[in-house]
Write a protein that holds these residues in place. Structure first.
Motif, PDB file in Angstrom:
ATOM      1  N   UNK A 121      -6.345 -42.758  31.954  1.00  0.00           N
ATOM      2  CA  UNK A 121      -5.534 -41.565  32.214  1.00  0.00           C
ATOM      3  C   UNK A 121      -5.475 -41.195  33.689  1.00  0.00           C
ATOM      4  N   UNK A 122      -6.379 -41.756  34.497  1.00  0.00           N
ATOM      5  CA  UNK A 122      -6.315 -41.487  35.939  1.00  0.00           C
ATOM      6  C   UNK A 122      -5.146 -42.273  36.508  1.00  0.00           C
ATOM      7  N   UNK A 123      -4.212 -41.571  37.125  1.00  0.00           N
ATOM      8  CA  UNK A 123      -3.053 -42.259  37.698  1.00  0.00           C
ATOM      9  C   UNK A 123      -3.446 -42.898  39.036  1.00  0.00           C
ATOM     10  N   UNK A 124      -2.703 -43.911  39.419  1.00  0.00           N
ATOM     11  CA  UNK A 124      -2.902 -44.503  40.748  1.00  0.00           C
ATOM     12  C   UNK A 124      -2.723 -43.415  41.795  1.00  0.00           C
ATOM     13  N   UNK A 125      -3.450 -43.534  42.876  1.00  0.00           N
ATOM     14  CA  UNK A 125      -3.367 -42.580  43.991  1.00  0.00           C
ATOM     15  C   UNK A 125      -3.904 -41.192  43.650  1.00  0.00           C
ATOM     16  N   UNK A 126      -4.356 -41.021  42.427  1.00  0.00           N
ATOM     17  CA  UNK A 126      -4.912 -39.720  42.080  1.00  0.00           C
ATOM     18  C   UNK A 126      -6.298 -39.618  42.696  1.00  0.00           C
ATOM     19  N   UNK A 127      -6.759 -38.366  42.873  1.00  0.00           N
ATOM     20  CA  UNK A 127      -8.083 -38.199  43.475  1.00  0.00           C
ATOM     21  C   UNK A 127      -9.148 -38.868  42.609  1.00  0.00           C
TER      22      UNK A 127
END
Ligand SMILES: *Cc1c(COP(=O)(O)O)cnc(C)c1O
Length: 435
Positions: A121-127
């Motif tokens: 669920x963590x998107x690319x470029x997300x913190x």
């Protein structure tokens, strides 16, 4: 998939929200709004499926499209990449071995699935997600090894210096990559207090995206249903129909997952919760009064819990119907002396070396069989950890016989990496700020 809070059935959040929050703001626990029923045809033919296939079927039913099928299948094949065999010990006594994962405890199922769900669920470029964990032993190893190498995540583990077993320490301190271990010069409670303070600290929260990986996270509960279905499948293959599951219990997450599987249509005759002298639930089932107590230290220390955090989930599954719960769930408690006796009998009579938690489950199965009117059932007791994680409890002769698994032999060759720290919050804050 929609989830509500056990404190507020009108709340409705989606699966990713429940995963990243861990706990609703009202301090209840997340539960699925809809408990799906598995179709009868699947149950009738379940013995034709493998563990990953069963896991996929069960997870698909629960998640209701929250993750597309191909992605979910990939997550499951990656997370559940070890076996959960049912081993026959005696006529109608079976042990479900849940310790064949990387940290040698059943917590690998929950931690590996959770880490991959969070990573997904963590998107690319997300913190980057910063996972903080305080551990008294087993949880830390499962979480460390679960998150090892998962992109966009970093894990900081605090454990009490000198108070975990050698193998547990190796599992925490030899990972490198995105896993950081801190040995705190204090107790487990000190570690937990530091983590709590970090979550409450505005400055840290402004800078880092903090999350916990504790056992109340719904994404740890879901994968624990898989092995109940799979155990039933293995017994069905042998022509067994009536199954009793005996679960060594502390926070009651493991048995909550079993009861969830039952509510989804898994045929189970009886659940038995086995505890050490931290017996809040056995007392409740006997008296109808739920009274928590401070925990007492025992040999089965992963079950030293006076206020089981998952109990509200079980009450919720049964709509607080005590009588219904007392029917399906029996419970027995054992002292350290009885635990040791159980370990010794398992060794002398069956040549089986069990960890103290497992021995308690075996004892409970024997007690239940004595009490049961109908004794014609397959009794399955869950083995939650490998004996080598608790070497100090065994008498010398047995200790010498414990087989050391490959996972551990490899660990022993690696360099220990950890940071020693005092119990002052400022020290911990400075460490996190330096990330
Ligand atoms: C965590 C743990 C338990 C207790 O499981 P709960 O889900 O908290 O009831 C039992 N045995 C071992 C070895 C554990 O690590």
């Amino acid at each position: 998939m929609k989830l509500y809070s056990t404190n507020n059935h009108n709340l409705s959040v989606d699966f990713p929200t429940a995963v990243f929050n861990s706990m609703p703001a009202d301090k209840g626990l997340y539960m699925p709004v809809h408990i799906p029923q598995l179709d009868q045809e699947f149950i009738d033919t379940i013995d034709q499926f493998t563990l990953p296939q069963i896991a996929f079927k069960v997870a698909s039913a629960l998640l209701q499209g929250a993750i597309p099928a191909d992605d979910l299948k990939r997550i499951i094949d990656d997370a559940i990449n070890f076996d959960a065999p049912v081993v026959k010990l005696a006529e109608d006594d079976y042990v479900l071995e849940l310790f064949h994962g990387p940290s040698l405890a059943f917590k690998d199922f929950g931690a590996r699935f959770m880490s991959r769900i969070m990573g997904y669920f963590l998107k690319d470029n997300e913190q980057m997600l910063d996972v903080l964990v305080a551990t008294s032993g087993d949880t830390g190893g499962a979480v460390a090894l679960g998150f090892l190498g998962v992109p966009n995540t970093r894990v900081t583990i605090l454990y009490p210096k000198g108070k975990v077993s050698d193998i547990q320490e190796l599992q925490l301190c030899t990972n490198g990559q995105n896993i950081h271990a801190i040995e705190v010069e204090g107790t487990f409670d000190d570690c937990q207090a530091l983590v709590k303070q970090a979550f409450a600290d505005d400055e840290l929260n402004a800078k880092l995206r903090l999350t916990s990986a504790n056992s109340i996270n719904i994404s740890r509960l879901i994968p624990q249903t898989f092995y109940y279905f799979n155990a039933y499948a293995q017994l069905k293959k042998q022509g067994k129909r009536e199954v009793v599951f005996v679960v060594p219990s502390g926070n009651f997450g493991n048995i909550a997952a079993g009861l969830l599987a039952y509510k989804m249509g898994l045929p189970v005759k009886q659940f038995v919760a086995a505890t050490n002298v931290n017996d809040t639930v056995p007392r409740f089932l006997e008296t109808g009064v739920y009274e928590t107590r401070p925990s007492v230290q025992t040999y089965a220390n992963a079950m030293d819990v006076g206020a089981p955090s998952n109990w509200v989930r079980i009450m919720d599954l049964f709509q607080n119907d005590k009588a219904a719960l007392q029917q399906i769930l029996k419970s027995y408690r054992f002292t350290d002396q009885e635990t040791l006796e159980g370990m010794q009998v398992l060794y002398s009579d069956f040549n089986y070396i069990a960890c103290p938690h497992t021995a308690i489950a075996w004892k409970a199965l024997q007690e239940y069989r004595k009490d049961a009117a109908d004794k014609d059932f397959a009794g399955v007791f869950l083995s939650t950890a490998h004996a080598c994680k608790f070497p100090d409890i065994f008498p010398e002769e047995m200790k010498a016989k414990i087989e050391i698994p490959e996972q551990v032999k490899n660990l022993a060759k690696k360099q220990k990496q950890s940071t020693v720290m005092d119990t002052a919050f400022e020290s911990f804050k400075e460490y996190l700020n330096s990330y």
